[in-house]
Design an enzyme around this catalytic site. Structure first.
Site, PDB file in Angstrom:
ATOM      1  N   LYS A  33     -15.816  25.174  11.669  1.00 37.90           N
ATOM      2  CA  LYS A  33     -16.551  25.212  10.064  1.00 37.90           C
ATOM      3  C   LYS A  33     -18.378  25.611  10.955  1.00 37.90           C
ATOM      4  O   LYS A  33     -19.161  26.003  10.335  1.00 37.90           O
ATOM      5  CB  LYS A  33     -16.731  24.359   8.818  1.00 37.90           C
ATOM      6  N   VAL A  63     -12.665  24.352   6.180  1.00 37.45           N
ATOM      7  CA  VAL A  63     -12.218  23.119   5.530  1.00 37.45           C
ATOM      8  C   VAL A  63     -11.604  22.224   4.748  1.00 37.45           C
ATOM      9  O   VAL A  63     -10.696  22.976   4.552  1.00 37.45           O
ATOM     10  CB  VAL A  63     -13.310  24.164   4.008  1.00 37.45           C
ATOM     11  N   GLY A  68      -8.513  10.862  15.465  1.00 35.62           N
ATOM     12  CA  GLY A  68      -8.933  12.008  15.908  1.00 35.62           C
ATOM     13  C   GLY A  68      -9.151  12.737  14.520  1.00 35.62           C
ATOM     14  O   GLY A  68      -9.343  14.437  14.552  1.00 35.62           O
ATOM     15  N   ASP A  73     -21.896  17.798   8.891  1.00 39.55           N
ATOM     16  CA  ASP A  73     -19.813  18.734   8.910  1.00 39.55           C
ATOM     17  C   ASP A  73     -19.881  19.000   7.197  1.00 39.55           C
ATOM     18  O   ASP A  73     -19.386  19.965   6.861  1.00 39.55           O
ATOM     19  CB  ASP A  73     -19.098  18.188   9.417  1.00 39.55           C
ATOM     20  N   LYS A 112     -19.472  22.534   5.881  1.00 42.45           N
ATOM     21  CA  LYS A 112     -18.376  23.357   5.125  1.00 42.45           C
ATOM     22  C   LYS A 112     -18.933  23.918   3.499  1.00 42.45           C
ATOM     23  O   LYS A 112     -18.555  24.920   3.035  1.00 42.45           O
ATOM     24  CB  LYS A 112     -17.469  22.111   4.648  1.00 42.45           C
TER      25      LYS A 112
HETATM   26  P1  NDP Z   1     -10.428  18.504  20.295  1.00 46.28           P
HETATM   27  O1  NDP Z   1     -12.515  17.674  21.140  1.00 46.28           O
HETATM   28  O2  NDP Z   1      -9.912  17.650  20.389  1.00 46.28           O
HETATM   29  O3  NDP Z   1     -10.175  19.484  21.318  1.00 46.28           O
HETATM   30  C1  NDP Z   1     -11.464  20.519  21.783  1.00 46.28           C
HETATM   31  C2  NDP Z   1     -10.204  21.018  23.400  1.00 46.28           C
HETATM   32  O4  NDP Z   1     -10.493  22.510  23.719  1.00 46.28           O
HETATM   33  C3  NDP Z   1     -10.156  20.601  23.952  1.00 46.28           C
HETATM   34  O5  NDP Z   1      -8.425  20.730  24.476  1.00 46.28           O
HETATM   35  C4  NDP Z   1     -10.822  20.873  25.399  1.00 46.28           C
HETATM   36  O6  NDP Z   1     -10.184  21.227  26.560  1.00 46.28           O
HETATM   37  C5  NDP Z   1     -11.009  21.788  24.233  1.00 46.28           C
HETATM   38  N1  NDP Z   1     -12.285  23.053  25.332  1.00 46.28           N
HETATM   39  C6  NDP Z   1     -13.853  22.390  24.751  1.00 46.28           C
HETATM   40  N2  NDP Z   1     -14.275  23.001  25.243  1.00 46.28           N
HETATM   41  C7  NDP Z   1     -13.844  24.073  25.801  1.00 46.28           C
HETATM   42  C8  NDP Z   1     -13.985  25.487  26.695  1.00 46.28           C
HETATM   43  N3  NDP Z   1     -15.116  25.695  27.553  1.00 46.28           N
HETATM   44  N4  NDP Z   1     -12.951  26.287  27.542  1.00 46.28           N
HETATM   45  C9  NDP Z   1     -11.369  25.803  26.964  1.00 46.28           C
HETATM   46  N5  NDP Z   1     -11.367  24.678  26.343  1.00 46.28           N
HETATM   47  C10 NDP Z   1     -11.927  24.212  26.090  1.00 46.28           C
HETATM   48  O7  NDP Z   1     -11.626  19.115  19.258  1.00 46.28           O
HETATM   49  P2  NDP Z   1     -10.203  18.792  17.638  1.00 46.28           P
HETATM   50  O8  NDP Z   1      -9.305  19.520  18.066  1.00 46.28           O
HETATM   51  O9  NDP Z   1     -10.592  18.159  16.472  1.00 46.28           O
HETATM   52  O10 NDP Z   1     -11.252  20.245  16.791  1.00 46.28           O
HETATM   53  C11 NDP Z   1     -11.161  21.686  16.909  1.00 46.28           C
HETATM   54  C12 NDP Z   1     -11.865  22.469  16.136  1.00 46.28           C
HETATM   55  O11 NDP Z   1     -11.641  21.801  15.227  1.00 46.28           O
HETATM   56  C13 NDP Z   1     -13.242  22.188  16.137  1.00 46.28           C
HETATM   57  O12 NDP Z   1     -13.567  23.530  15.576  1.00 46.28           O
HETATM   58  C14 NDP Z   1     -13.214  20.945  14.285  1.00 46.28           C
HETATM   59  O13 NDP Z   1     -14.851  20.852  13.708  1.00 46.28           O
HETATM   60  C15 NDP Z   1     -12.294  21.738  14.069  1.00 46.28           C
HETATM   61  N6  NDP Z   1     -11.345  20.906  12.760  1.00 46.28           N
HETATM   62  C16 NDP Z   1     -11.104  19.608  13.515  1.00 46.28           C
HETATM   63  C17 NDP Z   1     -10.415  18.718  12.970  1.00 46.28           C
HETATM   64  C18 NDP Z   1     -10.107  17.597  13.177  1.00 46.28           C
HETATM   65  O14 NDP Z   1      -8.907  16.288  12.181  1.00 46.28           O
HETATM   66  N7  NDP Z   1      -9.771  17.265  14.553  1.00 46.28           N
HETATM   67  C19 NDP Z   1     -10.158  18.874  11.171  1.00 46.28           C
HETATM   68  C20 NDP Z   1     -10.651  20.647  10.759  1.00 46.28           C
HETATM   69  C21 NDP Z   1     -11.367  21.633  11.218  1.00 46.28           C
HETATM   70  P3  NDP Z   1     -10.035  19.504  26.825  1.00 46.28           P
HETATM   71  O15 NDP Z   1      -8.686  19.093  26.755  1.00 46.28           O
HETATM   72  O16 NDP Z   1      -9.747  19.621  28.702  1.00 46.28           O
HETATM   73  O17 NDP Z   1     -11.142  18.864  27.234  1.00 46.28           O
HETATM   74  N1  HSE Z   2     -14.549  15.842  11.603  1.00 43.96           N
HETATM   75  C1  HSE Z   2     -14.356  16.312  10.149  1.00 43.96           C
HETATM   76  C2  HSE Z   2     -13.520  15.542   9.476  1.00 43.96           C
HETATM   77  C3  HSE Z   2     -12.863  17.044  10.796  1.00 43.96           C
HETATM   78  O1  HSE Z   2     -13.986  14.318   9.430  1.00 43.96           O
HETATM   79  O2  HSE Z   2     -13.417  15.963   8.206  1.00 43.96           O
HETATM   80  C4  HSE Z   2     -11.720  18.214   9.230  1.00 43.96           C
HETATM   81  O3  HSE Z   2     -13.298  19.092   9.391  1.00 43.96           O
END
Ligand code: NDP
Ligand code: HSE
Length: 438
Positions: free
Chosen positions: A104, A131, A186, A200, A204
């Site tokens: 987002k 979102v 997470g 955040d 959204k």
């Molecule tokens: P994490 O930090 O858990 O995961 C990020 C991943 O991206 C990791 O695997 C990391 O690698 C990898 N990464 C980071 N930088 C690079 C790079 N330059 N090149 C390659 N790989 C890279 O984040 P989330 O999964 O929690 O979130 C991901 C997205 O989803 C974000 O935009 C977040 O806002 C969105 N989101 C998250 C939600 C949630 O509940 N967590 C809900 C809704 C949206 P490594 O594992 O090696 O560190």
């Molecule tokens: N950090 C965000 C939240 C993840 O807590 O709602 C979902 O977008």
């Protein structure tokens, strides 16, 4: 053998792992799930221990390899942050690949640039997970509610802060401890300040506003207040007065009739807000999110469910993947994009000045416990046309009283003018809190 659709996954963290788990276990899911296949996965550190085993040949630490891979037809960006996420998305689009993203932050700031690039390349960029986590809200706004004139979108759109506020209100849990818990589950962003400072949620609501009202607003200008300065005292007093406190994100239209082509004024903001007990959003607890949409002719419709976490978010990401995979498998490449699924802006919108916003208010004042103070406060509010719904005195200490005022709906400008005057009264020690009320 029939061809599968190749997926390139950027990121294997909380969301990426959830996505890979669904794609790798298609049994019992929609048959299209078995027609998508992970071809490449980018992560930052290939030595990190992972929750699932992935063949080494799929893994790379160079995200550009994924977007450039000819076997990858859909790029799924779940890295997060602005760069390199934005550039990777643009590169994928330029290479003719559709994109699914949960990011987002990037969409709220660069959504227009990305949408224009996608339209000119004839590819889709779908953002359901950006979102509301697992809640379907993006596609309903784009498609199912398309025949409505949307009046207002009110949401609890950040799972981390709702989790913290619920645990604090129900169990008196410690703010810092619950925030750590939300991180370990997470839910939180990599920098959790984005959650607790309301950024955040502001990303959204900017996205929802664009979809609901047809045009972008300046993300940087959205008035944003988080929960880090919210005091337990105000949550307690609000509860005693029959309210819950939630971090609300609101976008509402301020004009019903518009002259042709004139820009639509919108009130958009994020702030801790009092909701009367019994309001549907007041009952939304824990990591759950809910988005209440008011439209004509539908009336009110509310979308509710888990707002963060691996499984729910991956559910939304995979739905987008399947939407695109279905189009690719059924029709092959089309000559033009589905106008509802691709959703572009069709109107100009702008943010109204904060003083033009009508709202109820909660104000807590610390005053000398002396005769006539409440009368003076009432007189000043009255002289600015601010009508009081209730005024209650709580004891703060031997000499001080805490006075809590709930106003009727009033223009924000009149309220701030009256508070500036009240602050000058010698009996007033502090305006200790000012929150909005629904
Ligand atoms: P994490 O930090 O858990 O995961 C990020 C991943 O991206 C990791 O695997 C990391 O690698 C990898 N990464 C980071 N930088 C690079 C790079 N330059 N090149 C390659 N790989 C890279 O984040 P989330 O999964 O929690 O979130 C991901 C997205 O989803 C974000 O935009 C977040 O806002 C969105 N989101 C998250 C939600 C949630 O509940 N967590 C809900 C809704 C949206 P490594 O594992 O090696 O560190
Ligand atoms: N950090 C965000 C939240 C993840 O807590 O709602 C979902 O977008």
């Amino acid at each position: 053998m029939t061809k599968n659709i190749g997926i390139g996954l950027l990121g294997l963290g909380t969301v990426g792992t959830g996505v890979a788990q669904i794609i790798n276990s298609p049994e019992g899911r929609h048959p299209l799930t078995s027609r998508v296949e992970l071809k490449r996965i980018a992560l930052r550190d290939s030595k990190k221990i992972r929750a699932l085993s992935i063949p080494n040949k799929l893994i790379t630490e160079d995200a550009w390899e994924v977007v450039e891979d000819p076997d990858v037809e859909i790029v799924v960006e779940v890295i997060g942050g602005l760069e390199p996420a934005r550039s990777l998305i643009l590169k994928a689009i330029k290479s003719g690949k559709s994109v699914v993203t949960a990011n987002k932050a990037v969409i709220a700031r660069h959504g227009e640039e990305i949408a224009e690039a996608a339209i000119s390349s004839g590819v889709y960029v779908l953002i359901e997970a950006a979102v509301g986590g697992g809640i379907p809200i993006i596609e309903p706004l784009k498609q199912s509610l398309g025949g409505n004139i949307i009046q207002k979108v009110t949401g609890i759109v950040n799972g981390t802060t709702n989790y913290i506020l619920t645990r604090m209100a129900k169990e008196g849990a410690d703010y810092e401890a619950v925030l750590k818990e939300a991180q370990s589950l997470g839910y939180a962003e990599s920098d959790p300040m984005a959650d607790v400072e309301g950024l955040d949620a502001a990303d959204k609501i900017s996205i929802l506003s664009n979809l609901a009202f047809g045009g972008p607003i300046k993300r940087a200008s959205v008035p944003t207040k988080g929960i880090s300065t919210l005091q337990n005292r105000d949550v307690d007093y609000a509860n005693q007065l029959g309210y819950e406190v939630k971090l609300l994100a609101i976008a509402e239209r301020l004009a019903s009739n518009l002259e042709n082509n004139s820009s639509l004024p919108l009130a958009v903001r994020v702030e801790p807000t009092l909701l009367p007990t019994g309001h549907p959003l007041a009952e939304v607890n824990g990591v759950n999110n809910a988005i209440l949409v008011e439209g004509d002719p539908i009336g009110e419709v509310m979308f509710y469910g888990p707002g963060a976490g691996a499984g729910p978010t991956a559910s939304a990401v995979v739905a987008d993947i399947l939407n695109i995979a279905g189009i690719k498998l059924m029709g092959g490449e089309k000559t033009s994009l589905d106008p509802l699924l691709s959703a572009s802006s069709w109107r100009e919108c702008h943010l109204a000045k904060p003083k033009e916003i009508l709202q109820k208010n909660y104000v807590r004042l610390i005053a000398k416990d002396a005769p006539g103070v409440i009368g003076q406060i009432g007189k000043i509010f009255g002289s600015h046309n601010v009508s009081i719904q209730s005024i209650v005195q709580f004891d703060a200490s031997e000499e001080d009283a805490e006075i809590v005022v709930i106003t009727h709906k009033v223009f924000k400008g009149l309220l701030t003018d009256s508070l500036s005057e009240i602050q000058q009264l010698p009996e007033i020690k502090q305006i200790a809190a000012h929150l909005s009320c629904l």
